[in-house]
Design a protein around this motif. Structure first.
Motif, short mmCIF file in Angstrom:
data_model
loop_
_atom_site.label_atom_id
_atom_site.label_comp_id
_atom_site.label_asym_id
_atom_site.label_seq_id
_atom_site.Cartn_x
_atom_site.Cartn_y
_atom_site.Cartn_z
N ILE A 108 0.84 -1.20 0.00
CA ILE A 108 0.00 0.00 0.00
C ILE A 108 0.88 1.25 0.00
O ILE A 108 1.93 1.28 0.65
N PHE A 109 0.44 2.28 -0.72
CA PHE A 109 1.15 3.56 -0.75
C PHE A 109 0.44 4.54 0.18
O PHE A 109 -0.71 4.90 -0.05
N LEU A 110 1.13 4.95 1.24
CA LEU A 110 0.61 5.94 2.18
C LEU A 110 0.88 7.32 1.59
O LEU A 110 2.03 7.72 1.43
N LEU A 111 -0.19 8.04 1.27
CA LEU A 111 -0.06 9.29 0.52
C LEU A 111 -0.06 10.53 1.40
O LEU A 111 0.61 11.52 1.08
N ASP A 112 -0.84 10.50 2.48
CA ASP A 112 -0.95 11.70 3.32
C ASP A 112 -1.39 11.30 4.71
O ASP A 112 -2.02 10.25 4.90
N ILE A 113 -1.05 12.14 5.70
CA ILE A 113 -1.39 11.88 7.09
C ILE A 113 -1.90 13.18 7.72
O ILE A 113 -1.28 14.23 7.55
N PHE A 114 -3.03 13.09 8.42
CA PHE A 114 -3.58 14.25 9.12
C PHE A 114 -3.78 13.91 10.60
O PHE A 114 -3.88 12.74 10.97
N GLY A 115 -3.89 14.97 11.43
CA GLY A 115 -3.96 14.76 12.86
C GLY A 115 -5.28 15.15 13.50
O GLY A 115 -5.46 15.00 14.71
N ASP A 116 -6.23 15.64 12.68
CA ASP A 116 -7.56 15.96 13.23
C ASP A 116 -8.56 16.08 12.09
O ASP A 116 -8.21 15.96 10.91
N TYR A 117 -9.82 16.32 12.46
CA TYR A 117 -10.89 16.32 11.46
C TYR A 117 -10.91 17.59 10.62
O TYR A 117 -11.66 17.68 9.64
N LYS A 118 -10.08 18.57 10.97
CA LYS A 118 -9.93 19.76 10.12
C LYS A 118 -8.74 19.60 9.18
O LYS A 118 -8.35 20.54 8.49
N LEU A 119 -8.16 18.41 9.18
CA LEU A 119 -7.05 18.02 8.30
C LEU A 119 -5.78 18.84 8.56
O LEU A 119 -5.06 19.20 7.63
N HIS A 120 -5.52 19.07 9.83
CA HIS A 120 -4.25 19.67 10.22
C HIS A 120 -3.17 18.59 10.26
O HIS A 120 -3.46 17.40 10.30
N LYS A 121 -1.91 19.04 10.30
CA LYS A 121 -0.77 18.14 10.30
C LYS A 121 -0.81 17.22 11.53
O LYS A 121 -1.31 17.61 12.59
N PHE A 122 -0.28 16.02 11.37
CA PHE A 122 -0.21 15.05 12.47
C PHE A 122 1.02 15.30 13.34
O PHE A 122 2.13 15.39 12.85
N TYR A 123 0.77 15.44 14.65
CA TYR A 123 1.85 15.54 15.63
C TYR A 123 1.66 14.42 16.65
O TYR A 123 0.61 14.30 17.29
N LYS A 124 2.70 13.62 16.81
CA LYS A 124 2.63 12.37 17.58
C LYS A 124 2.05 12.54 18.98
O LYS A 124 1.23 11.73 19.42
N ASN A 125 2.43 13.57 19.70
CA ASN A 125 2.02 13.71 21.09
C ASN A 125 0.86 14.68 21.30
O ASN A 125 0.38 14.84 22.41
N GLU A 126 0.42 15.33 20.21
CA GLU A 126 -0.59 16.38 20.35
C GLU A 126 -1.88 16.11 19.59
O GLU A 126 -2.96 16.53 20.02
N SER A 127 -1.78 15.42 18.46
CA SER A 127 -2.95 15.29 17.58
C SER A 127 -4.02 14.39 18.20
O SER A 127 -3.73 13.41 18.88
N ASP A 128 -5.28 14.73 17.93
CA ASP A 128 -6.41 13.93 18.43
C ASP A 128 -6.59 12.64 17.64
O ASP A 128 -7.05 11.64 18.19
N ARG A 129 -6.28 12.67 16.35
CA ARG A 129 -6.53 11.54 15.48
C ARG A 129 -5.28 11.18 14.68
O ARG A 129 -4.33 11.97 14.59
N LEU A 130 -5.30 9.99 14.09
CA LEU A 130 -4.31 9.58 13.09
C LEU A 130 -5.11 9.20 11.84
O LEU A 130 -5.76 8.15 11.80
N ILE A 131 -5.11 10.10 10.85
CA ILE A 131 -5.91 9.91 9.65
C ILE A 131 -4.97 9.67 8.47
O ILE A 131 -4.13 10.52 8.16
N MET A 132 -5.11 8.52 7.84
CA MET A 132 -4.20 8.13 6.77
C MET A 132 -4.94 7.98 5.44
O MET A 132 -5.99 7.36 5.38
N ILE A 133 -4.36 8.57 4.41
CA ILE A 133 -4.89 8.46 3.05
C ILE A 133 -3.94 7.55 2.28
O ILE A 133 -2.72 7.78 2.25
N PHE A 134 -4.48 6.51 1.65
CA PHE A 134 -3.58 5.57 0.95
C PHE A 134 -4.28 4.94 -0.25
O PHE A 134 -5.47 5.10 -0.46
N LYS A 135 -3.47 4.23 -1.03
CA LYS A 135 -4.03 3.49 -2.17
C LYS A 135 -3.16 2.28 -2.47
O LYS A 135 -2.09 2.15 -1.93
#
Length: 243
Positions: free
Chosen positions: A216-243
């Motif tokens: 699988i190709f991981l294309l993008d990663i977001f850290g919340d539902y407003k699609l902000h950048k993912f920060y390991k210790n701060e983000s509420d979510r781990l959102i991954m876009i792949f194909k």
């Protein structure tokens, strides 16, 4: 004297109590996320969308209202029976194991709100990811929205009590052997219920390793539902876009 109450401890996700406990989840926030992610993906008009592990179909219904052709799939027959009442020409539901790919191909596959990682075996997580990949068409994208386990574990509430619809839920949370566990105990109509949710504490690194194995190709990663950048210790979510 022996307690005459029966204890029920199986099939938590297939019970009405699961939906009662979580009925106050923030669906406005969920719809904002779906708005943001469908805009980001720039899905074609009338796109074919699979909502995998859809529960009772609330998000499938919303996706359908946005104009997409939607299939909601879940392992829980009770949830799918409930969701089927909302079917229409562009919205259908079926009982399906997420480890099995669909025969038809989709423009997008959504696995939302931590509906992954409930298998005991790592191989089953791998099978589920491969099935998602194999359910996409050549131009399709998958969205996997998982908890950020780093933040969840840092902020774990060990014990709490919640009363919902007159039912008092006693909840305990802990981490064990790489899983986050939640024990839910309550009484209802003179019966005793004791359920435990168990979800694998998968980190971004764990997903990256699984995706490598699955091709699988991981294309993008977001850290919340407003699609902000993912920060390991701060983000509420781990959102991954792949194909």
């Amino acid at each position: 004297m022996q307690d005459s109450k029966k204890t029920y401890s199986n099939n938590w996700f297939n019970t009405p109590f699961y939906h009662i406990l979580y009925k106050d989840r923030d669906y406005a926030e969920a719809q904002l996320f779906i708005d943001n992610i469908t805009e980001y993906l720039n899905l074609p008009e009338n796109a074919k969308v699979l909502d995998l592990a859809c529960g009772r179909g609330r998000h499938s219904i919303y996706l359908s209202k946005l104009g997409y052709n939607v299939i909601g799939a879940d392992l829980s027959k009770n949830s799918i029976d409930y969701a089927k009442e909302y079917e229409n020409d562009t919205l259908h539901f079926e009982v399906k194991d997420m480890r099995e790919p669909f025969a038809e191909k989709f423009d997008a596959v959504f696995n939302l709100f931590t509906s992954f990682g409930y298998f005991q075996d790592k191989e089953d997580n791998l099978l589920a990811l491969k099935a998602i990949k194999n359910s996409l068409n050549d131009y399709g994208f998958a969205v996997l929205d998982f908890m950020n386990v780093h933040k969840v574990i840092q902020n774990l509430v060990p014990e709490e009590t919640k009363e919902v619809n007159g039912i008092v839920f006693h909840i305990k949370r802990w981490v064990e052997d790489g899983y986050i566990l939640k024990n839910i105990v309550f009484e209802f109509e003179d019966d005793h219920f004791d359920f435990t949710e168990k979800v694998k504490a998968l980190t971004l690194e764990d997903f990256e390793n699984l995706m490598d194995e699955a091709g699988i190709f991981l294309l993008d990663i977001f850290g919340d539902y407003k699609l902000h950048k993912f920060y390991k210790n701060e983000s509420d979510r781990l959102i991954m876009i792949f194909k």
